[in-house]
Design a protein around this motif. Structure first.
Motif, PDB file in Angstrom:
ATOM      1  N   ASP A 179       0.825  -1.213   0.000  1.00  9.58           N
ATOM      2  CA  ASP A 179       0.000   0.000   0.000  1.00  9.58           C
ATOM      3  C   ASP A 179       0.856   1.258   0.000  1.00  9.58           C
ATOM      4  O   ASP A 179       0.474   2.274  -0.592  1.00  9.58           O
ATOM      5  N   LEU A 180       2.012   1.206   0.669  1.00  6.86           N
ATOM      6  CA  LEU A 180       2.868   2.385   0.808  1.00  6.86           C
ATOM      7  C   LEU A 180       4.328   1.958   0.721  1.00  6.86           C
ATOM      8  O   LEU A 180       4.756   1.058   1.449  1.00  6.86           O
ATOM      9  N   LEU A 181       5.069   2.594  -0.158  1.00  2.29           N
ATOM     10  CA  LEU A 181       6.517   2.375  -0.257  1.00  2.29           C
ATOM     11  C   LEU A 181       7.229   3.650   0.155  1.00  2.29           C
ATOM     12  O   LEU A 181       7.034   4.712  -0.446  1.00  2.29           O
ATOM     13  N   VAL A 182       8.039   3.547   1.201  1.00  2.00           N
ATOM     14  CA  VAL A 182       8.887   4.649   1.652  1.00  2.00           C
ATOM     15  C   VAL A 182      10.282   4.333   1.137  1.00  2.00           C
ATOM     16  O   VAL A 182      10.953   3.439   1.652  1.00  2.00           O
ATOM     17  N   ALA A 183      10.701   5.040   0.099  1.00  4.29           N
ATOM     18  CA  ALA A 183      11.928   4.677  -0.619  1.00  4.29           C
ATOM     19  C   ALA A 183      12.942   5.804  -0.581  1.00  4.29           C
ATOM     20  O   ALA A 183      12.600   6.979  -0.781  1.00  4.29           O
ATOM     21  N   GLU A 184      14.186   5.431  -0.344  1.00  3.17           N
ATOM     22  CA  GLU A 184      15.254   6.425  -0.336  1.00  3.17           C
ATOM     23  C   GLU A 184      15.519   6.943  -1.732  1.00  3.17           C
ATOM     24  O   GLU A 184      15.362   6.233  -2.724  1.00  3.17           O
ATOM     25  N   ALA A 185      15.892   8.220  -1.807  1.00  2.00           N
ATOM     26  CA  ALA A 185      16.205   8.877  -3.086  1.00  2.00           C
ATOM     27  C   ALA A 185      17.364   9.840  -2.847  1.00  2.00           C
ATOM     28  O   ALA A 185      17.229  11.050  -2.965  1.00  2.00           O
ATOM     29  N   SER A 186      18.510   9.281  -2.512  1.00  3.57           N
ATOM     30  CA  SER A 186      19.652  10.086  -2.074  1.00  3.57           C
ATOM     31  C   SER A 186      20.420  10.724  -3.215  1.00  3.57           C
ATOM     32  O   SER A 186      21.086  11.745  -3.028  1.00  3.57           O
ATOM     33  N   PHE A 187      20.378  10.099  -4.392  1.00  2.00           N
ATOM     34  CA  PHE A 187      21.186  10.551  -5.529  1.00  2.00           C
ATOM     35  C   PHE A 187      20.346  11.326  -6.533  1.00  2.00           C
ATOM     36  O   PHE A 187      19.114  11.342  -6.472  1.00  2.00           O
ATOM     37  N   ARG A 188      21.051  11.961  -7.479  1.00  2.00           N
ATOM     38  CA  ARG A 188      20.409  12.709  -8.557  1.00  2.00           C
ATOM     39  C   ARG A 188      20.809  12.114  -9.898  1.00  2.00           C
ATOM     40  O   ARG A 188      21.953  11.681 -10.090  1.00  2.00           O
ATOM     41  N   GLU A 189      19.849  12.108 -10.812  1.00  2.00           N
ATOM     42  CA  GLU A 189      20.126  11.651 -12.167  1.00  2.00           C
ATOM     43  C   GLU A 189      21.148  12.576 -12.829  1.00  2.00           C
ATOM     44  O   GLU A 189      21.214  13.776 -12.544  1.00  2.00           O
ATOM     45  N   GLY A 190      21.957  12.017 -13.708  1.00  2.00           N
ATOM     46  CA  GLY A 190      22.893  12.811 -14.484  1.00  2.00           C
ATOM     47  C   GLY A 190      24.200  13.106 -13.793  1.00  2.00           C
ATOM     48  O   GLY A 190      25.056  13.794 -14.361  1.00  2.00           O
ATOM     49  N   GLU A 191      24.394  12.595 -12.579  1.00  2.00           N
ATOM     50  CA  GLU A 191      25.644  12.810 -11.868  1.00  2.00           C
ATOM     51  C   GLU A 191      26.448  11.513 -11.832  1.00  2.00           C
ATOM     52  O   GLU A 191      25.921  10.428 -12.100  1.00  2.00           O
ATOM     53  N   GLU A 192      27.712  11.598 -11.483  1.00  2.00           N
ATOM     54  CA  GLU A 192      28.567  10.414 -11.385  1.00  2.00           C
ATOM     55  C   GLU A 192      28.392   9.792 -10.003  1.00  2.00           C
ATOM     56  O   GLU A 192      29.242   9.931  -9.116  1.00  2.00           O
ATOM     57  N   ASN A 193      27.286   9.110  -9.836  1.00  2.00           N
ATOM     58  CA  ASN A 193      26.962   8.526  -8.539  1.00  2.00           C
ATOM     59  C   ASN A 193      27.721   7.216  -8.335  1.00  2.00           C
ATOM     60  O   ASN A 193      27.837   6.404  -9.257  1.00  2.00           O
ATOM     61  N   PRO A 194      28.240   6.978  -7.133  1.00  2.00           N
ATOM     62  CA  PRO A 194      28.898   5.700  -6.862  1.00  2.00           C
ATOM     63  C   PRO A 194      27.930   4.539  -7.082  1.00  2.00           C
ATOM     64  O   PRO A 194      26.727   4.657  -6.799  1.00  2.00           O
ATOM     65  N   PRO A 195      28.416   3.412  -7.586  1.00  2.00           N
ATOM     66  CA  PRO A 195      27.528   2.274  -7.848  1.00  2.00           C
ATOM     67  C   PRO A 195      27.137   1.546  -6.569  1.00  2.00           C
ATOM     68  O   PRO A 195      27.844   1.603  -5.557  1.00  2.00           O
ATOM     69  N   GLU A 196      25.980   0.881  -6.618  1.00  2.00           N
ATOM     70  CA  GLU A 196      25.519  -0.019  -5.559  1.00  2.00           C
ATOM     71  C   GLU A 196      25.481   0.655  -4.190  1.00  2.00           C
ATOM     72  O   GLU A 196      25.922   0.103  -3.185  1.00  2.00           O
ATOM     73  N   LEU A 197      24.936   1.858  -4.162  1.00  2.00           N
ATOM     74  CA  LEU A 197      24.910   2.619  -2.907  1.00  2.00           C
ATOM     75  C   LEU A 197      23.523   3.167  -2.595  1.00  2.00           C
ATOM     76  O   LEU A 197      22.938   2.842  -1.555  1.00  2.00           O
ATOM     77  N   HIS A 198      22.976   4.019  -3.471  1.00  2.00           N
ATOM     78  CA  HIS A 198      21.682   4.654  -3.244  1.00  2.00           C
ATOM     79  C   HIS A 198      20.879   4.707  -4.538  1.00  2.00           C
ATOM     80  O   HIS A 198      21.389   4.374  -5.613  1.00  2.00           O
ATOM     81  N   MET A 199      19.632   5.180  -4.425  1.00  2.00           N
ATOM     82  CA  MET A 199      18.771   5.384  -5.589  1.00  2.00           C
ATOM     83  C   MET A 199      18.566   6.871  -5.850  1.00  2.00           C
ATOM     84  O   MET A 199      18.701   7.705  -4.960  1.00  2.00           O
ATOM     85  N   THR A 200      18.202   7.177  -7.075  1.00  2.00           N
ATOM     86  CA  THR A 200      17.715   8.501  -7.442  1.00  2.00           C
ATOM     87  C   THR A 200      16.196   8.525  -7.283  1.00  2.00           C
ATOM     88  O   THR A 200      15.552   7.482  -7.097  1.00  2.00           O
ATOM     89  N   GLY A 201      15.613   9.709  -7.392  1.00  2.00           N
ATOM     90  CA  GLY A 201      14.168   9.799  -7.367  1.00  2.00           C
ATOM     91  C   GLY A 201      13.530   9.002  -8.491  1.00  2.00           C
ATOM     92  O   GLY A 201      12.508   8.334  -8.302  1.00  2.00           O
ATOM     93  N   LYS A 202      14.135   9.053  -9.663  1.00  2.00           N
ATOM     94  CA  LYS A 202      13.613   8.294 -10.801  1.00  2.00           C
ATOM     95  C   LYS A 202      13.668   6.803 -10.531  1.00  2.00           C
ATOM     96  O   LYS A 202      12.714   6.067 -10.814  1.00  2.00           O
ATOM     97  N   GLU A 203      14.788   6.326  -9.977  1.00  2.00           N
ATOM     98  CA  GLU A 203      14.929   4.893  -9.703  1.00  2.00           C
ATOM     99  C   GLU A 203      13.954   4.430  -8.616  1.00  2.00           C
ATOM    100  O   GLU A 203      13.409   3.314  -8.694  1.00  2.00           O
ATOM    101  N   ALA A 204      13.722   5.258  -7.609  1.00  2.00           N
ATOM    102  CA  ALA A 204      12.729   4.918  -6.595  1.00  2.00           C
ATOM    103  C   ALA A 204      11.346   4.801  -7.219  1.00  2.00           C
ATOM    104  O   ALA A 204      10.578   3.882  -6.893  1.00  2.00           O
ATOM    105  N   ALA A 205      11.019   5.719  -8.137  1.00  2.00           N
ATOM    106  CA  ALA A 205       9.727   5.672  -8.812  1.00  2.00           C
ATOM    107  C   ALA A 205       9.608   4.439  -9.704  1.00  2.00           C
ATOM    108  O   ALA A 205       8.555   3.792  -9.756  1.00  2.00           O
ATOM    109  N   GLU A 206      10.681   4.092 -10.402  1.00  2.00           N
ATOM    110  CA  GLU A 206      10.663   2.885 -11.231  1.00  2.00           C
ATOM    111  C   GLU A 206      10.461   1.638 -10.379  1.00  2.00           C
ATOM    112  O   GLU A 206       9.737   0.706 -10.772  1.00  2.00           O
ATOM    113  N   THR A 207      11.072   1.617  -9.203  1.00  2.00           N
ATOM    114  CA  THR A 207      10.875   0.503  -8.285  1.00  2.00           C
ATOM    115  C   THR A 207       9.420   0.410  -7.860  1.00  2.00           C
ATOM    116  O   THR A 207       8.827  -0.684  -7.834  1.00  2.00           O
ATOM    117  N   ALA A 208       8.814   1.546  -7.541  1.00  2.00           N
ATOM    118  CA  ALA A 208       7.411   1.559  -7.126  1.00  2.00           C
ATOM    119  C   ALA A 208       6.489   1.072  -8.242  1.00  2.00           C
ATOM    120  O   ALA A 208       5.535   0.319  -7.997  1.00  2.00           O
TER     121      ALA A 208
END
Length: 253
Positions: A179-208
Motif C-alpha cells: 500500500d505504501l513504499l517509503v523509498a530512499e532517493a539520495s542521488f540525482r540523475e545525471g551525476e557520477e553517482n557511486p555504484p551499488e549505494l543509493h537510488m535517485t528519485g527516478k529509480e525509486a519511482a521505477e521501483t514503485a
C-alpha cells in the motif's frame, strides 16, 4: 496501522529533520503496539513528540551506518537510568554484529554491553518477525554493508521501508503490491553517482511502478540537495500518490 515520520534526513541530521527513524503503530487487545524502523542521529529527542520512548515494543535497524542507529546510545541511557526504574528488555533486530557495534559506540565491553536493556537478534538474509499485531519481513538489499529493507503488515495492509539501497530486484519483490513504499532517493540523475549505494528519485519511482505500490514517499535526501529535485525526477514515472517525507507526517493504512 499508522506510520509516523520521526526523522527522514539522509546521511546525517539536517536543519529540518533528524536522520532516519519511522514509528509504526497498531492496536490490538486494548493497547497500542509500537515499533521503530531505525533510530538515527537526532531522532530520539523528536520521538518524544509522538510516543513515550518507554512504550516502544521493538526496534528494527536496517543497517549499521550510524545515521540509522546512533541514537540507540541515548536510548540505552534512557532505559537504563530512567527514574521510574529500568523497564523490561525489548527486542532489537539488526544485521550481524549489531550488539557489538552498539556496545562499542558507547564505550562498553561487549559483555554485557547493552544486553541488559535490549534483547538482540540478528537477521538472516530473509526472515519474518511478529510484534503484537505487526508482522515485519526483512530482505537483504544492495548497499556496501549488510542492509535490509522491511515490509510491515497488519490486518491485510502493508508498508515497505527501503532502508538504504541501490536499485535491486530484492526491493521490488519485497514491495510487491504494498500500500505504501517509503523509498530512499539520495542521488540525482545525471551525476557520477557511486555504484551499488543509493537510488535517485527516478529509480525509486521505477521501483514503485514495477512493484505495483499504491503510494510512494521519497526519503533519505541529504541536506545538500533540494528535495524537490527528487520529486521532479519521480513524478513523470510514478502516476500514483507521490510526496516527500517530512518530519511529523503520518500515514494511516
Amino acid at each position: 496501522m499508522r506510520l509516523t515520520v520521526v526523522g527522514c534526513s539522509g546521511s546525517y541530521p539536517g536543519p529540518d529533520s533528524p536522520a532516519s527513524c519511522y514509528l509504526v503503530e497498531a492496536d490490538q487487545d486494548g493497547r497500542t503496539w509500537r515499533v521503530l524502523l531505525d533510530l538515527g542521529s537526532g531522532a530520539l529527542g523528536r520521538l518524544h513528540r509522538h510516543a513515550d520512548p518507554l512504550s516502544i515494543d521493538g526496534v528494527f535497524i536496517s543497517h549499521l551506518h550510524p545515521d540509522h542507529w546512533f541514537d540507540m546510545s541515548g536510548y540505552y541511557v534512557l532505559r537504563k537510568y530512567h527514574p521510574a526504574g529500568a523497564p523490561p528488555r525489548i527486542p532489537v533486530y539488526g544485521p550481524r554484529g549489531v550488539a557489538k557495534r552498539l556496545a562499542e559506540a558507547y564505550g562498553l565491553a561487549e559483555n554485557p554491553g547493552m544486553t541488559e536493556e535490549f534483547d538482540f537478534h540478528e537477521y538472516d538474509d530473509e526472515g519474518t518477525v511478529s510484534v503484537g499485531p505487526l508482522t515485519v519481513e526483512v530482505r537483504r538489499v544492495l548497499h556496501p554493508v549488510d542492509a535490509y529493507a522491511m515490509r510491515v503488515t497488519s490486518q491485510g495492509r502493508s508498508l515497505v521501508y527501503s532502508g538504504d539501497t541501490a536499485r535491486c530486484e530484492a526491493l521490488v519483490d519485497l514491495a510487491r503490491d504494498t500500500d505504501l513504499l517509503v523509498a530512499e532517493a539520495s542521488f540525482r540523475e545525471g551525476e557520477e553517482n557511486p555504484p551499488e549505494l543509493h537510488m535517485t528519485g527516478k529509480e525509486a519511482a521505477e521501483t514503485a511502478v514495477r512493484a505495483g505500490a499504491g503510494r510512494l514517499v521519497l526519503t533519505h535526501i541529504p541536506p545538500w540537495y533540494d528535495p524537490k529535485d527528487a520529486l521532479e525526477e519521480a513524478r513523470p514515472v510514478f502516476e500514483g500518490p507521490l510526496e516527500l517525507a517530512v518530519c511529523g507526517a503520518t500515514y494511516d493504512l
